[in-house]
Design a protein around this motif. Structure first.
Motif, PDB file in Angstrom:
ATOM      1  N   UNK A  59       0.411  -3.278   2.964  1.00 39.80           N
ATOM      2  CA  UNK A  59      -0.309  -3.136   1.736  1.00 39.80           C
ATOM      3  C   UNK A  59      -0.292  -1.672   1.648  1.00 39.80           C
ATOM      4  N   UNK A  60      -0.444  -0.748   2.702  1.00 40.44           N
ATOM      5  CA  UNK A  60      -0.674  -0.097   2.065  1.00 40.44           C
ATOM      6  C   UNK A  60       0.496   1.006   1.993  1.00 40.44           C
ATOM      7  N   UNK A  61       1.292   0.624   2.841  1.00 43.17           N
ATOM      8  CA  UNK A  61       2.927   1.621   2.459  1.00 43.17           C
ATOM      9  C   UNK A  61       3.359   1.148   0.940  1.00 43.17           C
ATOM     10  N   UNK A  62       3.308  -0.399   0.743  1.00 42.99           N
ATOM     11  CA  UNK A  62       3.709  -0.508  -0.374  1.00 42.99           C
ATOM     12  C   UNK A  62       2.430   0.052  -1.825  1.00 42.99           C
ATOM     13  N   UNK A  63       1.034  -0.052  -1.447  1.00 46.56           N
ATOM     14  CA  UNK A  63       0.245   0.936  -2.317  1.00 46.56           C
ATOM     15  C   UNK A  63       0.741   2.718  -2.276  1.00 46.56           C
ATOM     16  N   UNK A  68       3.014   6.886  -5.438  1.00 47.07           N
ATOM     17  CA  UNK A  68       3.863   8.331  -4.953  1.00 47.07           C
ATOM     18  C   UNK A  68       2.494   8.825  -3.323  1.00 47.07           C
ATOM     19  N   UNK A  69       1.708   8.450  -3.375  1.00 46.34           N
ATOM     20  CA  UNK A  69       1.254   8.575  -2.029  1.00 46.34           C
ATOM     21  C   UNK A  69       0.115   8.033  -2.393  1.00 46.34           C
ATOM     22  N   UNK A  70      -1.275   7.916  -0.939  1.00 45.51           N
ATOM     23  CA  UNK A  70      -2.518   6.210  -1.308  1.00 45.51           C
ATOM     24  C   UNK A  70      -3.113   7.207   0.137  1.00 45.51           C
ATOM     25  N   UNK A 156       6.334   7.997   4.767  1.00 49.67           N
ATOM     26  CA  UNK A 156       7.353   9.017   3.719  1.00 49.67           C
ATOM     27  C   UNK A 156       8.501   8.543   4.358  1.00 49.67           C
ATOM     28  N   UNK A 157       8.968   8.073   5.473  1.00 49.28           N
ATOM     29  CA  UNK A 157      10.212   7.962   5.677  1.00 49.28           C
ATOM     30  C   UNK A 157      11.259   6.490   5.452  1.00 49.28           C
ATOM     31  N   UNK A 158      12.181   7.223   3.843  1.00 50.26           N
ATOM     32  CA  UNK A 158      12.572   6.367   2.733  1.00 50.26           C
ATOM     33  C   UNK A 158      12.848   5.526   3.580  1.00 50.26           C
ATOM     34  N   UNK A 159      14.167   5.588   4.603  1.00 52.22           N
ATOM     35  CA  UNK A 159      14.733   4.431   4.757  1.00 52.22           C
ATOM     36  C   UNK A 159      14.020   2.690   5.730  1.00 52.22           C
ATOM     37  N   UNK A 171      12.649  -0.738  -6.329  1.00 52.97           N
ATOM     38  CA  UNK A 171      12.075  -0.068  -8.311  1.00 52.97           C
ATOM     39  C   UNK A 171      11.939   1.219  -8.281  1.00 52.97           C
ATOM     40  N   UNK A 172      11.388   1.380  -7.053  1.00 50.86           N
ATOM     41  CA  UNK A 172      11.008   3.136  -7.128  1.00 50.86           C
ATOM     42  C   UNK A 172      12.115   4.442  -6.439  1.00 50.86           C
ATOM     43  N   UNK A 173      13.077   3.922  -6.485  1.00 48.35           N
ATOM     44  CA  UNK A 173      14.036   4.428  -5.757  1.00 48.35           C
ATOM     45  C   UNK A 173      14.238   6.039  -6.796  1.00 48.35           C
ATOM     46  N   UNK A 174      13.985   6.542  -5.849  1.00 46.34           N
ATOM     47  CA  UNK A 174      13.574   8.324  -7.065  1.00 46.34           C
ATOM     48  C   UNK A 174      13.097   8.186  -8.182  1.00 46.34           C
ATOM     49  N   UNK A 175      12.075   7.815  -8.398  1.00 46.96           N
ATOM     50  CA  UNK A 175      10.936   8.167  -8.936  1.00 46.96           C
ATOM     51  C   UNK A 175      10.398   9.179  -8.809  1.00 46.96           C
ATOM     52  N   UNK A 176       9.916   9.473  -7.255  1.00 40.42           N
ATOM     53  CA  UNK A 176       8.389   9.546  -6.842  1.00 40.42           C
ATOM     54  C   UNK A 176       9.345  10.797  -6.126  1.00 40.42           C
TER      55      UNK A 176
END
Length: 176
Positions: A59-63, A68-70, A156-159, A171-176
């Protein structure tokens, strides 16, 4: 007050403005302030038990992705926001964080670049107690016990994030 009654207060507070977390907090605080002192104190414990239940690495990963960081505090504020979304959304998100992609508020935040946090949610019962009694709630009437979160990937590992949270990542692809 039991857990179901706590969620009933949150649901009633959501009725006028379900997507406005701050409005939900104000209304929930007012609703709790009208209940017996024992209920307000019980609500404080229930809230922090929910916060502990949701203290999960995934859930922290989702936040982290959504905001854009947490930081540690940011994760508390995110989970406070999540409580204001109601029981069904909260429980779905704890069980499967990628389900957050289905919430209208998350979709709107992704489109607008907004963070999803509600620090004031952490004080719902505290503020209700103060409003009802004119006194601060005693710090020894509730406990906060967080488990050790299990971080299973580098946020931070986008893949890897896209693999674990595919709907949110889309949803957040390229947004942050």
């Amino acid at each position: 007050m039991d857990t179901q009654q706590f969620w009933d207060v949150i649901e009633e507070a959501r009725r006028p403005a379900p997507d406005d977390a701050e409005a939900v907090v104000r209304r929930a605080t007012a609703l709790l302030a009208g209940r017996p002192r024992q209920d307000v104190i019980a609500a404080q414990q229930i809230f922090w038990d929910l916060m502990a239940d949701s203290y999960r690495g995934d859930l922290w990963g989702a936040a982290y992705l959504i905001n854009g960081g947490c930081s540690d505090d940011g994760f508390d504020y995110f989970r406070g926001w999540l409580v204001t979304q109601g029981r069904a959304a909260f429980e779905r998100a704890v069980a499967a964080p990628d389900s957050l992609a289905g919430l209208p508020a998350v979709r709107a935040a992704a489109e607008d670049g907004d963070d999803l946090e509600c620090e004031d949610a952490l004080g719902i019962a505290w503020d209700a107690h103060l409003a009802a009694t004119g006194e601060q709630m005693s710090g020894d009437c509730y406990t906060i016990t967080y488990p050790e979160p299990v971080f299973t990937w580098d946020f931070d590992d986008a893949e890897e994030t896209a693999r674990r949270l595919p709907r949110l990542a889309a949803l957040y692809d390229g947004e942050r």
